[in-house]
Design a protein around this motif. Sequence first.
Motif, PDB file in Angstrom:
ATOM      1  N   VAL A  95      38.066  31.318  48.554  1.00 31.02           N
ATOM      2  CA  VAL A  95      38.814  32.056  47.864  1.00 31.02           C
ATOM      3  C   VAL A  95      39.451  31.664  46.701  1.00 31.02           C
ATOM      4  O   VAL A  95      39.703  32.581  45.790  1.00 31.02           O
ATOM      5  N   GLN A  96      39.556  30.453  46.403  1.00 30.29           N
ATOM      6  CA  GLN A  96      40.301  30.016  45.398  1.00 30.29           C
ATOM      7  C   GLN A  96      39.213  30.118  44.121  1.00 30.29           C
ATOM      8  O   GLN A  96      39.748  30.288  43.166  1.00 30.29           O
ATOM      9  N   ARG A  97      37.940  29.892  44.640  1.00 30.39           N
ATOM     10  CA  ARG A  97      36.940  30.197  43.287  1.00 30.39           C
ATOM     11  C   ARG A  97      36.904  31.394  42.853  1.00 30.39           C
ATOM     12  O   ARG A  97      36.912  31.809  41.856  1.00 30.39           O
ATOM     13  N   VAL A  98      37.061  32.604  43.798  1.00 27.51           N
ATOM     14  CA  VAL A  98      36.924  33.809  43.525  1.00 27.51           C
ATOM     15  C   VAL A  98      38.324  34.494  42.621  1.00 27.51           C
ATOM     16  O   VAL A  98      38.186  35.136  41.807  1.00 27.51           O
ATOM     17  N   ALA A  99      39.362  33.758  43.310  1.00 25.09           N
ATOM     18  CA  ALA A  99      40.613  34.193  42.756  1.00 25.09           C
ATOM     19  C   ALA A  99      40.471  33.659  41.276  1.00 25.09           C
ATOM     20  O   ALA A  99      41.018  34.383  40.287  1.00 25.09           O
ATOM     21  N   ALA A 100      39.836  32.401  40.973  1.00 29.09           N
ATOM     22  CA  ALA A 100      40.027  31.937  39.591  1.00 29.09           C
ATOM     23  C   ALA A 100      38.950  32.724  38.685  1.00 29.09           C
ATOM     24  O   ALA A 100      39.457  33.235  37.510  1.00 29.09           O
ATOM     25  N   ALA A 101      38.013  33.181  39.398  1.00 29.39           N
ATOM     26  CA  ALA A 101      36.998  34.208  38.322  1.00 29.39           C
ATOM     27  C   ALA A 101      37.946  35.428  38.375  1.00 29.39           C
ATOM     28  O   ALA A 101      37.699  36.085  36.895  1.00 29.39           O
ATOM     29  N   ARG A 102      38.711  36.235  39.137  1.00 28.69           N
ATOM     30  CA  ARG A 102      39.180  37.334  38.860  1.00 28.69           C
ATOM     31  C   ARG A 102      40.395  37.193  37.835  1.00 28.69           C
ATOM     32  O   ARG A 102      40.783  38.160  36.929  1.00 28.69           O
ATOM     33  N   GLU A 103      41.052  35.772  37.892  1.00 30.98           N
ATOM     34  CA  GLU A 103      42.111  35.676  36.881  1.00 30.98           C
ATOM     35  C   GLU A 103      41.482  35.717  35.270  1.00 30.98           C
ATOM     36  O   GLU A 103      42.090  36.183  34.617  1.00 30.98           O
ATOM     37  N   VAL A 104      40.152  35.174  35.247  1.00 31.15           N
ATOM     38  CA  VAL A 104      39.763  35.075  33.939  1.00 31.15           C
ATOM     39  C   VAL A 104      39.070  36.585  33.397  1.00 31.15           C
ATOM     40  O   VAL A 104      39.326  36.891  32.449  1.00 31.15           O
ATOM     41  N   LEU A 105      38.670  37.254  34.453  1.00 32.83           N
ATOM     42  CA  LEU A 105      37.891  38.412  34.066  1.00 32.83           C
ATOM     43  C   LEU A 105      38.880  39.636  33.806  1.00 32.83           C
ATOM     44  O   LEU A 105      38.389  40.705  33.347  1.00 32.83           O
ATOM     45  N   GLY A 106      39.819  39.459  34.536  1.00 29.94           N
ATOM     46  CA  GLY A 106      40.957  40.673  34.492  1.00 29.94           C
ATOM     47  C   GLY A 106      40.467  41.820  35.389  1.00 29.94           C
ATOM     48  O   GLY A 106      39.626  41.612  36.269  1.00 29.94           O
ATOM     49  N   GLU A 107      40.930  43.027  35.022  1.00 26.62           N
ATOM     50  CA  GLU A 107      40.747  44.289  35.827  1.00 26.62           C
ATOM     51  C   GLU A 107      39.537  45.119  35.493  1.00 26.62           C
ATOM     52  O   GLU A 107      39.168  45.987  36.100  1.00 26.62           O
ATOM     53  N   HIS A 108      39.011  44.850  34.045  1.00 24.29           N
ATOM     54  CA  HIS A 108      37.970  45.618  33.609  1.00 24.29           C
ATOM     55  C   HIS A 108      36.475  45.025  33.403  1.00 24.29           C
ATOM     56  O   HIS A 108      35.692  45.524  32.826  1.00 24.29           O
ATOM     57  N   ARG A 109      36.435  43.706  33.973  1.00 24.60           N
ATOM     58  CA  ARG A 109      35.097  42.975  34.162  1.00 24.60           C
ATOM     59  C   ARG A 109      34.826  42.943  35.798  1.00 24.60           C
ATOM     60  O   ARG A 109      35.912  42.794  36.750  1.00 24.60           O
ATOM     61  N   ASP A 110      33.772  42.573  36.037  1.00 24.25           N
ATOM     62  CA  ASP A 110      33.383  42.531  37.527  1.00 24.25           C
ATOM     63  C   ASP A 110      32.692  40.970  37.858  1.00 24.25           C
ATOM     64  O   ASP A 110      32.037  40.467  37.130  1.00 24.25           O
ATOM     65  N   VAL A 111      33.059  40.750  38.960  1.00 26.47           N
ATOM     66  CA  VAL A 111      32.397  39.245  39.610  1.00 26.47           C
ATOM     67  C   VAL A 111      31.726  39.643  40.979  1.00 26.47           C
ATOM     68  O   VAL A 111      32.473  40.288  41.739  1.00 26.47           O
ATOM     69  N   ALA A 112      30.547  39.510  40.877  1.00 29.27           N
ATOM     70  CA  ALA A 112      29.612  39.678  42.419  1.00 29.27           C
ATOM     71  C   ALA A 112      29.894  37.955  42.960  1.00 29.27           C
ATOM     72  O   ALA A 112      29.646  37.003  42.198  1.00 29.27           O
ATOM     73  N   VAL A 113      29.731  38.031  44.358  1.00 29.28           N
ATOM     74  CA  VAL A 113      30.109  36.770  44.980  1.00 29.28           C
ATOM     75  C   VAL A 113      28.654  36.731  45.901  1.00 29.28           C
ATOM     76  O   VAL A 113      28.314  37.736  46.835  1.00 29.28           O
TER      77      VAL A 113
END
Length: 382
Positions: A165-183
């Motif tokens: 969860v912490q790694r994905v949360a860190a990714a979302r923090e950098v990417l913001g709402e207009h970019r995507d992260v697949a896990v």
Amino acid sequence: MTTISRVETFLVAPRWLFVRVETDDGLVGWGEATCEGRSETVRTAVEQLSELLIGRDALRIEDHWQVMTKGSFYRGGPILASAVAGLDQALWDIAGKRYGAPVHQLLGGPVRDRIRVYGWVGGDEPSEVRDQIAARVEAGLTAVKMNASGRMSPLASVAELDAVVQRVAAAREVLGEHRDVAVDFHGRFTLANARRVAPLLEPYRPFFLEEPVVPENSHLIGEFVRSTTTPVSTGERLYNRQEFLPVLQAGIAVAQPDLSHAGGITEVRKIAALAETYDVQLAPHCPLGPIALAACLQVGFATPNYLIQEQSIGIHYNLGAEVLDYCVDQQPLTFVDGYVQRLTAPGLGIEIDEQAVRAADKRGHAWRSPTFRHLDGSYAEW
């Protein structure tokens, strides 16, 4: 008749197997038959399959595909499918050059002008994830994919779950709402672990959750799909339409065939059409070389339900060579604002530096998958 006169293979760094098919009138087609960790075995399979091609018309692509995949009593599996894939890509490359058109024109013409791409990012610590994602954003990408974890216990501890969860949360923090992260779960999770962690990731809106169970447990993926609202993807270790059918019926949202494993352009085109009937998008797996990437893109430009394309420029596997090192002109495979523009040159749309490939083959490679172990010494999924 455009007759096939020679088939060659090249084992090149960092971990790829290229296929070169030549015709009697001087046309040359390139394919990629890489099967990570098993490419030497695939090389032998390509040599055997070439017996079915030499002296025959290069433009009878579908017929060659049928004979190569069904012309033996024992069929299927990653070795044969990868060998067929490399040869199939090369034949489509020849066809495009013969008719003076990019492959996507032969597949019915373009349905889009550019294709969105994503890149893999690593790092076990949230700070490393932040740094690597920031670098990818700086390079122009609007989407990334990350591993959910390293080695996972069969029933994860609270610390293991929290680390995901912490790694994905860190990714979302950098990417913001207009970019995507697949896990990517990478088949490392048991079904119990995957079902437990998926709801914890939902607040971070992953683009999709990839390979939550190993492919031999595809019969379980429906249980996972029903446990989360996040789109689910799988398919890099499925090799034909028949293997994709159960996971499509189970409710996945994204199919991820690999054009160097799943029978090449010919079969992936059919997988895409099957997926479309289930309202499923295509996002082909491709942490490989330039030929595989070009083949993916050619399918993508002609396929309506094509979501996004993986590419491996700068991936940690690429030791000794980079994706663009084997291209005469790097421009067609560069990306702008997170997209690759439509390829327009004949065939696969790229020109391979044959001299560089032949030199690399003399050095070869012996890439193997890492082996993970649990704390008790037993095997763990990589």
